[in-house]
Scaffold this active site. Structure first.
Site, PDB file in Angstrom:
ATOM      1  N   CYS A  72      49.639  78.095  33.231  1.00  0.00           N
ATOM      2  CA  CYS A  72      48.900  78.638  34.366  1.00  0.00           C
ATOM      3  C   CYS A  72      48.026  79.765  33.837  1.00  0.00           C
ATOM      4  O   CYS A  72      48.541  80.767  33.328  1.00  0.00           O
ATOM      5  CB  CYS A  72      49.853  79.153  35.439  1.00  0.00           C
ATOM      6  SG  CYS A  72      49.012  79.966  36.810  1.00  0.00           S
ATOM      7  N   HIS A 163      43.961  67.736  34.238  1.00  0.00           N
ATOM      8  CA  HIS A 163      42.969  68.046  35.256  1.00  0.00           C
ATOM      9  C   HIS A 163      41.997  66.885  35.395  1.00  0.00           C
ATOM     10  O   HIS A 163      41.693  66.196  34.420  1.00  0.00           O
ATOM     11  CB  HIS A 163      42.157  69.291  34.879  1.00  0.00           C
ATOM     12  CG  HIS A 163      42.964  70.544  34.863  1.00  0.00           C
ATOM     13  ND1 HIS A 163      43.100  71.368  35.957  1.00  0.00           N
ATOM     14  CD2 HIS A 163      43.693  71.122  33.868  1.00  0.00           C
ATOM     15  CE1 HIS A 163      43.871  72.394  35.647  1.00  0.00           C
ATOM     16  NE2 HIS A 163      44.241  72.270  34.380  1.00  0.00           N
ATOM     17  N   GLU A 211      46.261  71.832  43.372  1.00  0.00           N
ATOM     18  CA  GLU A 211      47.193  71.865  42.251  1.00  0.00           C
ATOM     19  C   GLU A 211      48.394  70.963  42.510  1.00  0.00           C
ATOM     20  O   GLU A 211      48.977  70.991  43.599  1.00  0.00           O
ATOM     21  CB  GLU A 211      47.671  73.298  42.002  1.00  0.00           C
ATOM     22  CG  GLU A 211      46.569  74.228  41.493  1.00  0.00           C
ATOM     23  CD  GLU A 211      47.129  75.493  40.872  1.00  0.00           C
ATOM     24  OE1 GLU A 211      47.909  75.374  39.901  1.00  0.00           O
ATOM     25  OE2 GLU A 211      46.811  76.588  41.371  1.00  0.00           O
ATOM     26  N   CYS A 220      42.889  78.754  40.176  1.00  0.00           N
ATOM     27  CA  CYS A 220      43.619  78.095  39.080  1.00  0.00           C
ATOM     28  C   CYS A 220      42.859  78.378  37.801  1.00  0.00           C
ATOM     29  O   CYS A 220      41.720  77.929  37.636  1.00  0.00           O
ATOM     30  CB  CYS A 220      43.714  76.591  39.346  1.00  0.00           C
ATOM     31  SG  CYS A 220      44.468  75.652  37.989  1.00  0.00           S
ATOM     32  N   GLY A 223      42.300  75.357  35.675  1.00  0.00           N
ATOM     33  CA  GLY A 223      41.338  74.548  36.408  1.00  0.00           C
ATOM     34  C   GLY A 223      39.916  75.041  36.224  1.00  0.00           C
ATOM     35  O   GLY A 223      38.978  74.248  36.064  1.00  0.00           O
TER      36      GLY A 223
END
Length: 280
Positions: A72, A163, A211, A220, A223
């Site tokens: 993360c 992703h 997510e 994110c 992301g």
């Protein structure tokens, strides 16, 4: 009882618990209970600080549904602030072990507190098998995929976690309805984080994120990194951009084959989890 700290990185909030000096339950029941915004503390999940045999620290990250995530980006910035502010280290450069690999982190200090964090997020992975993505080509770059009768163009990659990036004319849409269709799509055996992107110009991108395991979140970090690199290889942006998320803006750049992310980390409050919560 357990001491905890609630922290957020541009709205991506987690409960941080020192697992070096405390015995932390890391089962789905406990994670979902304390993450609940009505019956618990309220967060996108839980991050536990542990000792590492190969790095300065080890980060364990759990989603809202109790599943364990690999990495993360917003979480690791707050993780670094936590260990410094709680005097677990005096170092301003850290190497942190995650399930998504070892991450290198630099802390920007002001008045003995961490205000800003820069992270080397490593090399993006495009190979479908390594994402993992069950696609019949070696890479999925701007590939048409039909979902419920509509065609979307997907660019998929890994930033330590999977992703897929989709470009939109605008970001005013029902993400609750659309996000889950990609998260659980058969193409992604480990589920996927889905980023919906509006290109403002070559230096500025806007995004919303769905997510896996948590639904839509304010931000994110991995992301945002995925969005920057997907946009770069699709010829839509330069190698240094600002990425606007619901919770704020991250600075993302692509330098010598690696992605760099810079952004804030904020402590919201601290508290104690009572023992009765463990078994309820």
């Amino acid at each position: 009882m357990l001491k905890f700290t609630k922290m957020e990185g541009i709205g991506n909030d987690y409960i941080y618990i020192d697992g070096i000096h405390q015995d932390v339950p890391m089962n789905p029941h406990f994670i979902t209970k304390i993450s609940d915004r009505h019956f618990g503390i309220g967060s996108d999940g839980v991050i536990v600080i542990q000792e590492s045999e190969i790095c300065d620290f080890k980060m364990r990250m759990f989603n809202l549904d109790g599943s364990e995530g690999k990495m993360c980006g917003n979480g690791i910035r707050c993780f670094a602030k936590f260990v410094y502010d709680h005097q677990l280290t005096k170092k301003t450069y850290l190497e942190i072990e995650t399930l998504g690999g070892i991450k290198k982190v630099w802390l920007i200090i002001d008045n003995n507190k961490v205000q800003y964090v820069r992270v080397n997020m490593g090399q993006p992975i495009l190979k479908s098998k390594e994402i993992p993505c069950l696609f019949d080509k070696e890479e999925m770059i701007n590939e048409p995929i039909e979902v419920d009768g509509q065609v979307y163009y997907l660019t998929s990659l890994s930033m330590g976690n999977p992703h897929t990036v989709i470009y939109m004319n605008h970001l005013d849409f029902n993400i609750q309805e659309l996000g889950i269709k990609f998260e659980k799509h058969i193409l992604f055996p480990e589920s996927v984080n889905t980023e919906f992107v509006e290109v403002v110009n070559r230096q500025y991108l806007k995004m919303r994120v769905w997510e896996r395991g948590s639904g839509e979140t304010m931000a994110c970090g991995t992301g945002a990194c995925a969005v920057m690199y997907a946009s770069y290889i699709n010829g839509l942006c330069d190698n240094h951009v600002q990425v606007e998320l619901l919770g704020g803006i991250l600075d993302i750049s692509y330098e010598n084959g690696e992605i760099w992310m810079s952004g804030p980390a904020t402590t919201v409050f601290e508290g104690i989890i009572q023992e009765e919560v463990f078994n309820v």
